[in-house]
Scaffold this active site. Sequence first.
Site, PDB file in Angstrom:
ATOM      1  N   GLY A 280      62.934  61.951  70.178  1.00 12.66           N
ATOM      2  CA  GLY A 280      63.216  62.597  71.456  1.00 12.66           C
ATOM      3  C   GLY A 280      64.596  62.251  71.978  1.00 12.66           C
ATOM      4  O   GLY A 280      65.326  63.109  72.491  1.00 12.66           O
ATOM      5  N   THR A 281      64.963  60.984  71.854  1.00 12.03           N
ATOM      6  CA  THR A 281      66.283  60.535  72.290  1.00 12.03           C
ATOM      7  C   THR A 281      67.378  61.229  71.492  1.00 12.03           C
ATOM      8  O   THR A 281      68.412  61.628  72.032  1.00 12.03           O
ATOM      9  CB  THR A 281      66.400  59.008  72.120  1.00 12.03           C
ATOM     10  OG1 THR A 281      65.394  58.373  72.904  1.00 12.03           O
ATOM     11  CG2 THR A 281      67.762  58.519  72.567  1.00 12.03           C
ATOM     12  N   ASP A 309      58.062  52.580  64.421  1.00 10.82           N
ATOM     13  CA  ASP A 309      57.056  53.203  63.555  1.00 10.82           C
ATOM     14  C   ASP A 309      57.624  53.650  62.210  1.00 10.82           C
ATOM     15  O   ASP A 309      56.865  54.042  61.325  1.00 10.82           O
ATOM     16  CB  ASP A 309      56.435  54.417  64.252  1.00 10.82           C
ATOM     17  CG  ASP A 309      55.622  54.045  65.471  1.00 10.82           C
ATOM     18  OD1 ASP A 309      55.332  52.846  65.637  1.00 10.82           O
ATOM     19  OD2 ASP A 309      55.294  54.946  66.267  1.00 10.82           O
ATOM     20  N   MET A 352      50.973  49.464  65.875  1.00  6.40           N
ATOM     21  CA  MET A 352      51.693  50.653  66.319  1.00  6.40           C
ATOM     22  C   MET A 352      51.661  51.732  65.238  1.00  6.40           C
ATOM     23  O   MET A 352      51.578  51.436  64.057  1.00  6.40           O
ATOM     24  CB  MET A 352      53.150  50.310  66.659  1.00  6.40           C
ATOM     25  CG  MET A 352      53.282  49.360  67.837  1.00  6.40           C
ATOM     26  SD  MET A 352      53.070  47.663  67.307  1.00  6.40           S
ATOM     27  CE  MET A 352      54.618  47.346  66.531  1.00  6.40           C
ATOM     28  N   ARG A 354      51.474  56.024  66.260  1.00  3.59           N
ATOM     29  CA  ARG A 354      50.711  57.135  66.833  1.00  3.59           C
ATOM     30  C   ARG A 354      50.581  58.299  65.869  1.00  3.59           C
ATOM     31  O   ARG A 354      49.552  58.951  65.805  1.00  3.59           O
ATOM     32  CB  ARG A 354      51.393  57.619  68.117  1.00  3.59           C
ATOM     33  CG  ARG A 354      51.179  56.704  69.296  1.00  3.59           C
ATOM     34  CD  ARG A 354      51.698  57.358  70.552  1.00  3.59           C
ATOM     35  NE  ARG A 354      52.346  56.375  71.402  1.00  3.59           N
ATOM     36  CZ  ARG A 354      53.053  56.696  72.477  1.00  3.59           C
ATOM     37  NH1 ARG A 354      53.198  57.952  72.795  1.00  3.59           N
ATOM     38  NH2 ARG A 354      53.606  55.765  73.211  1.00  3.59           N
ATOM     39  N   GLU A 408      47.401  52.901  65.660  1.00  2.00           N
ATOM     40  CA  GLU A 408      46.914  53.381  66.962  1.00  2.00           C
ATOM     41  C   GLU A 408      46.566  54.866  66.952  1.00  2.00           C
ATOM     42  O   GLU A 408      45.713  55.316  67.708  1.00  2.00           O
ATOM     43  CB  GLU A 408      47.943  53.095  68.055  1.00  2.00           C
ATOM     44  CG  GLU A 408      49.247  53.829  67.901  1.00  2.00           C
ATOM     45  CD  GLU A 408      50.212  53.546  69.045  1.00  2.00           C
ATOM     46  OE1 GLU A 408      49.841  53.797  70.208  1.00  2.00           O
ATOM     47  OE2 GLU A 408      51.327  53.076  68.777  1.00  2.00           O
ATOM     48  N   TYR A 448      52.641  44.713  72.227  1.00  3.16           N
ATOM     49  CA  TYR A 448      53.760  44.319  73.085  1.00  3.16           C
ATOM     50  C   TYR A 448      54.383  42.999  72.649  1.00  3.16           C
ATOM     51  O   TYR A 448      55.569  42.752  72.874  1.00  3.16           O
ATOM     52  CB  TYR A 448      53.299  44.269  74.542  1.00  3.16           C
ATOM     53  CG  TYR A 448      52.983  45.651  75.077  1.00  3.16           C
ATOM     54  CD1 TYR A 448      53.998  46.544  75.377  1.00  3.16           C
ATOM     55  CD2 TYR A 448      51.671  46.084  75.234  1.00  3.16           C
ATOM     56  CE1 TYR A 448      53.731  47.823  75.835  1.00  3.16           C
ATOM     57  CE2 TYR A 448      51.383  47.360  75.695  1.00  3.16           C
ATOM     58  CZ  TYR A 448      52.423  48.227  75.989  1.00  3.16           C
ATOM     59  OH  TYR A 448      52.144  49.499  76.431  1.00  3.16           O
ATOM     60  N   ILE A 450      54.803  42.232  69.518  1.00  2.00           N
ATOM     61  CA  ILE A 450      55.667  42.585  68.389  1.00  2.00           C
ATOM     62  C   ILE A 450      56.938  43.269  68.882  1.00  2.00           C
ATOM     63  O   ILE A 450      58.048  42.973  68.422  1.00  2.00           O
ATOM     64  CB  ILE A 450      54.912  43.508  67.414  1.00  2.00           C
ATOM     65  CG1 ILE A 450      53.773  42.738  66.731  1.00  2.00           C
ATOM     66  CG2 ILE A 450      55.857  44.095  66.372  1.00  2.00           C
ATOM     67  CD1 ILE A 450      52.885  43.594  65.840  1.00  2.00           C
TER      68      ILE A 450
END
Length: 525
Positions: A280-281, A309, A352, A354, A408, A448, A450
């Site tokens: 996205g960035t 990820d 982590m 998604r 996750e 969090y 990690i």
Amino acid sequence: MDVLIGSGVGSTAIAVGISPKNSFLVRSARLGSLFLRKPRFPANSMRIPRGAAAAARAVMAETAAIDLSDPDWRLKYQRDFEERFNIPHITDVFPDAEAIRSTFCLKMRSPTEDFSGGYPSDEEWHGYINNKDRVLLKVINYSSPTSAGAVCIDPDCTWIEQWVHRAGPREKIYFRPEKVKAAIVTCGGLCPGLNDVIRHIVITLEIYGVKNVVGIPFGYRGFSDKNLPEIPLSRKVVQNIHLSGGSLLGVSRGGPAVSEIVDSMEERGINMLFVLGGNGTHAGANAIHNECRKRRMKVAVVGVPKTIDNDILHMDKTFGFDTAVEEAQRAINSAYIEAHSAYHGIGVVKLMGRSSGFIAMQASLASGQVDICLIPEVPFNLHGPHGVLKHLKYLIETKGSAVICVAEGAGQSFLENTNAKDASGNKTKKYFKEIGTSADVKYIDPTYMIRAVRANASDGILCTVLGQNAVHGAFAGYSGITVGIINTHYAYLPIPEVIAYAKSVDPNSRMWHRCLTSTGQPDFV
């Protein structure tokens, strides 16, 4: 039957339509990225994970675009690939832009002070990269589409070389260091190595002779929030920031409209922008690059992929990934000890990932203590004769304990379908209670912990080289690019080619097969 399959992608979004769901942000992939491959999911799978679905849609759309009966299709394929992976340059907009001798001179033993007497000459140094140097994107010549992990252009797996631009310092540069104001921005969530990249961007800029370097606080938000002043950066400021995790500049998601960001850049006099973030960035960075071109601003916008990820296309890995896999070992080992020490103990570790299961897969493979690894890319049943719970029962009966590593994203559609809010083992407890067997489930989520640690040695080296090459790319006049490691070599890629969709684990890849060999788990479908 409960089918557990992951979904969901989260990334930074800024106005002008840049959002996590905008798969159309980049121009449609064309002939150049076409490939044929074996089906990645069983025919009776109920759902394909979102990242893999995007890839599948891209492939299907491109299949119709290639005419294999055309005797010149190989040549056309190669030309199209070269066109798509050609990286934008300042001279595309300013054909008369002045090219000067590089001020990056490693023969010098003291920092450059000024250039009042002219630019230093380093004609005898052979450390520059030729603009025609290329890196091979694909290195395996598959002989058959049925080969494990095969990525083929046509049914015969015709080999066509695909070359991308090699990263590094050029002999000619297109910005005078004394006139550069460089800005660095970090977006999205935390990731080990952010400070390392910031540090080496600043240090390399100073070696070129840049005096004016600033940090934009808290992501793209810092361009519009008047209460967030820019942060002056220098070697003295960043010297030791790599010794701690987090980001010196702070992070955030979202931000103002692209036009507002570019207005702010114009007002501040920024002509080099280094953007650290994920898909996205990078979509935002590409939009900023395009807006600067539209306004005929001589600005270099360079991205450095940041995603723990490891789901950025084409690249071997992204910074923070190695650290995440290493830190995950602590959680997995704790889960193993807890499970092994309890009567019918089951340790569940959520990591982590998604839309991609790279961390869970690699962490499971590295630990040697995981019995079941679940990732978003591979569908699985919870109940039934081939379900996860049935195998868990077998492990408890034969081993006395079990360890499960879950990305996750694995199971998100199941939670959505059942309106459940807790995936910490309640289904497992309920199952064993129903069959009259006790089970002691221990759930660990180290996410969090990690994200906040400092980079390990491997990531530290990667961050160092990425930061240096980002600066080299900007001074060479490139913009709208990102830098990454491809087949152990560093390369520049046009941003649209790396953000088309999220990279995901191929269930037919050798690495996933290695993970299955390590865990000994069966297919859960």
